[in-house]
Design a protein around this motif. Structure first.
Motif, short mmCIF file in Angstrom:
data_model
loop_
_atom_site.label_atom_id
_atom_site.label_comp_id
_atom_site.label_asym_id
_atom_site.label_seq_id
_atom_site.Cartn_x
_atom_site.Cartn_y
_atom_site.Cartn_z
N VAL A 313 0.84 -1.20 0.00
CA VAL A 313 0.00 0.00 0.00
C VAL A 313 0.88 1.26 0.00
O VAL A 313 0.62 2.22 -0.75
N VAL A 314 1.92 1.26 0.81
CA VAL A 314 2.81 2.42 0.88
C VAL A 314 3.53 2.62 -0.46
O VAL A 314 3.68 3.75 -0.95
N ASN A 315 3.96 1.53 -1.07
CA ASN A 315 4.63 1.64 -2.37
C ASN A 315 3.71 2.25 -3.42
O ASN A 315 4.15 3.08 -4.23
N GLN A 316 2.46 1.83 -3.42
CA GLN A 316 1.52 2.38 -4.39
C GLN A 316 1.30 3.88 -4.15
O GLN A 316 1.23 4.67 -5.10
N ALA A 317 1.21 4.27 -2.88
CA ALA A 317 1.03 5.70 -2.57
C ALA A 317 2.27 6.50 -2.97
O ALA A 317 2.16 7.61 -3.50
N LEU A 334 11.13 -0.07 3.26
CA LEU A 334 9.92 -0.72 3.78
C LEU A 334 10.18 -2.17 4.12
O LEU A 334 10.92 -2.86 3.40
N SER A 335 9.56 -2.62 5.21
CA SER A 335 9.56 -4.03 5.60
C SER A 335 8.13 -4.56 5.54
O SER A 335 7.18 -3.83 5.85
N PRO A 336 7.95 -5.81 5.14
CA PRO A 336 6.58 -6.36 5.06
C PRO A 336 5.86 -6.27 6.40
O PRO A 336 6.46 -6.49 7.45
N PRO A 362 11.14 21.82 0.82
CA PRO A 362 11.74 22.79 -0.09
C PRO A 362 12.06 22.13 -1.43
O PRO A 362 12.10 20.89 -1.54
N PRO A 363 12.26 22.92 -2.50
CA PRO A 363 12.66 22.33 -3.79
C PRO A 363 13.91 21.46 -3.62
O PRO A 363 14.84 21.81 -2.89
N ASP A 364 13.87 20.31 -4.31
CA ASP A 364 14.96 19.32 -4.22
C ASP A 364 15.12 18.79 -2.79
O ASP A 364 16.20 18.30 -2.43
N GLY A 365 14.03 18.90 -2.00
CA GLY A 365 14.08 18.35 -0.66
C GLY A 365 13.90 16.83 -0.66
O GLY A 365 13.68 16.20 -1.70
N GLU A 366 13.98 16.25 0.50
CA GLU A 366 13.90 14.79 0.62
C GLU A 366 12.81 14.41 1.62
O GLU A 366 12.66 15.03 2.68
N ILE A 367 12.03 13.40 1.24
CA ILE A 367 11.01 12.82 2.12
C ILE A 367 11.45 11.41 2.45
O ILE A 367 11.69 10.59 1.55
N ARG A 368 11.57 11.09 3.72
CA ARG A 368 12.04 9.78 4.16
C ARG A 368 10.85 8.95 4.65
O ARG A 368 10.14 9.34 5.60
N VAL A 369 10.64 7.83 3.98
CA VAL A 369 9.51 6.95 4.30
C VAL A 369 10.08 5.64 4.83
O VAL A 369 10.85 4.95 4.13
N ARG A 370 9.70 5.28 6.05
CA ARG A 370 10.21 4.06 6.68
C ARG A 370 9.02 3.26 7.24
O ARG A 370 8.10 3.81 7.83
N LEU A 371 9.09 1.94 7.04
CA LEU A 371 8.08 1.04 7.60
C LEU A 371 8.80 -0.13 8.23
O LEU A 371 9.46 -0.92 7.54
N ALA A 372 8.68 -0.25 9.55
CA ALA A 372 9.32 -1.35 10.28
C ALA A 372 8.47 -1.69 11.49
O ALA A 372 8.13 -0.81 12.29
#
Length: 452
Positions: A313-317, A334-336, A362-372
């Motif tokens: 679900v997270v990957n699709q989003a 991401l971890s299952p 900000p432009p060229d910023g980074e979003i960190r997505v973690r699932l554990a």
């Protein structure tokens, strides 16, 4: 028939049946006691007479028949014949010749006792062995016993009638007073249905009816809160819908005026700008209506939840957000994690978190997505959230002063919170001005038996 009347009637019937049974038992017991006492007395007298040597001449001599003076008629049964006072030799006294007395005279029975009716009056007949081949029979009127039983019958009837009447009155009084809280609840319900006034009613006492009143008041409070939420949602929705609708109307009027008046024709750049604005407003309006429909659903999950991997679900989003936020980098790890839920609702919640992070990055910023371990974190490098805004960011239509200048309806994070609650999870946020924002969404793992 009202409930109070039914209670009174049932109470009266129950008491009437009880008193009737008690009266019948008393009457039968007293009658049996009278008869038993009379039998014992007559048998003792008969045995005493036999012991005293009573014989046929003595019974035939009126001057010596002392038992007759106390209401007892003596006879001797010999060879199936009654021998006694000639004054008693009538067809009525022929009823005294019975097989029981004959059995006593021939020794087959030790004693006998029975009741016969002579000249309309019940008599008790007792026989005891006298001497060889004979039996002494005593006959005594039961008129006094009959009169006493008649008086007892009248007394029991009057007492039972009075008891039934008193039980009916007491039942009516108890039912009327005991059901007063129920009537108050009924009146309160009718008042609510008639006036929609949800004011709680007064609670009196601490019994079951008081608990019922407390529960009813809790229901009124919950209903009032639900109505208040609905009114607030409608008011907020109307306020939020007004802006895109006004912009659409303005742009459409410009296009209409340009079409009607050649002097006000639009250049290609102006037309493209207006159409781009219209498309943006339509997208905003579509998103807002979808959010409102989702938030207006107060019921628990009614769709069929299914086992799914939250990582998918997270990957699709993430895929969806990358298409429309190409100026930011999304780092995913991401971890299952298997859950039971609605994939559409969960995907929308994660998308809202990513959209929010992309909007503030900000432009060229980074979003960190973690699932554990069932914990999803979405962190950005934005300006952060003011401390006074943090407690309200999950409220419907809440927008900070900085967010009011950006597109959005203030419903995205409310949908995230709603999705988390519907799946038994939680959502939280940590942020500080100038150091970015981190959202944490936690969902419970599906049990092993739910995955099969």
């Amino acid at each position: 028939m009202s409930l109070a009347l039914r209670v009174a009637v049932l109470t009266t019937v129950a008491v009437a049946m009880t008193l009737g049974m008690v009266s019948a038992v008393v009457f039968v017991t007293v009658r049996a006691e009278f008869t038993s006492s009379l039998d014992d007395s007559m048998i003792r007298r008969a045995n005493a007479a036999v012991s005293a040597g009573i014989n046929e001449p003595l019974l035939s001599d009126p001057s010596t028949n002392a038992l007759a003076y106390i209401g007892i008629q003596p006879f001797i049964v010999q060879s199936g014949q009654l021998i006694g006072n000639v004054q008693n030799d009538s067809s009525e006294y022929a009823k005294l010749k019975g097989y029981r007395e004959l059995e006593v005279s021939i020794g087959e029975r030790k004693v006998s006792a029975r009741t016969v009716t002579i000249q309309g009056v019940p008599h008790r007949v007792v026989a005891v062995p006298a001497y060889k081949g004979r039996a002494l029979v005593l006959v005594q009127s039961m008129e006094s016993n009959r009169d006493a039983l008649e008086r007892l019958k009248i007394i029991l009837l009057l007492a039972s009638t009075a008891g039934v009447v008193l039980a009916g009155l007491a039942g009516w009084a108890v039912a009327t007073n005991g059901l007063r809280p129920v009537r108050r609840l009924t009146e309160a319900t009718e008042h609510v249905a008639r006036t929609t006034d949800l004011t709680p009613i007064e609670v009196r006492g601490s019994d079951e009816l008081a608990r019922l009143t407390t529960s009813f008041n809790a229901m009124l409070v919950a209903l009032d809160a639900s109505q208040e939420r609905q009114r607030q949602l409608v008011a907020d929705a109307g306020h939020e819908l007004r802006t895109p609708l006004t912009s659409l109307r303005t742009n459409i009027e410009l296009i209409g005026q340009a079409a009607d008046n050649a002097e006000r024709s639009l250049t290609d750049d102006q037309r493209h700008e207006i159409m781009g604005d219209v498309r943006a407003q339509l997208e905003e309006l579509t998103t807002l209506v979808g959010d409102l429909v989702e938030l207006a659903r107060d019921e628990p999950m009614t769709r069929d939840p299914a086992p799914l991997d939250f990582a998918d679900v997270v990957n699709q989003a993430v895929y969806r957000v990358r298409l429309r936020a190409q100026d930011v980098h999304i780092d995913v790890d991401l971890s299952p994690w298997m859950v039971i839920g609605e994939p559409q609702l969960l995907e929308r919640a994660v998308t809202n978190l990513l959209d929010n992070a992309a909007k503030w990055s900000p432009p060229d910023g980074e979003i960190r997505v973690r699932l554990a371990g069932g914990v999803l974190t979405v962190a950005d490098d934005g300006a952060g959230i003011n401390e006074q805004d943090l407690p309200h960011i999950f409220d419907r239509f809440y927008r900070s002063s900085e967010a009011r200048t950006l597109p959005g309806s203030g419903l995205g994070l409310s949908i995230v919170k709603r999705a988390a609650e519907r799946h038994g999870g939680t959502v939280d946020v940590t942020s500080a001005p100038g150091s970015g924002t981190t959202f944490t969404l936690v969902l419970p793992e599906a049990a092993a038996n739910e995955l099969t």
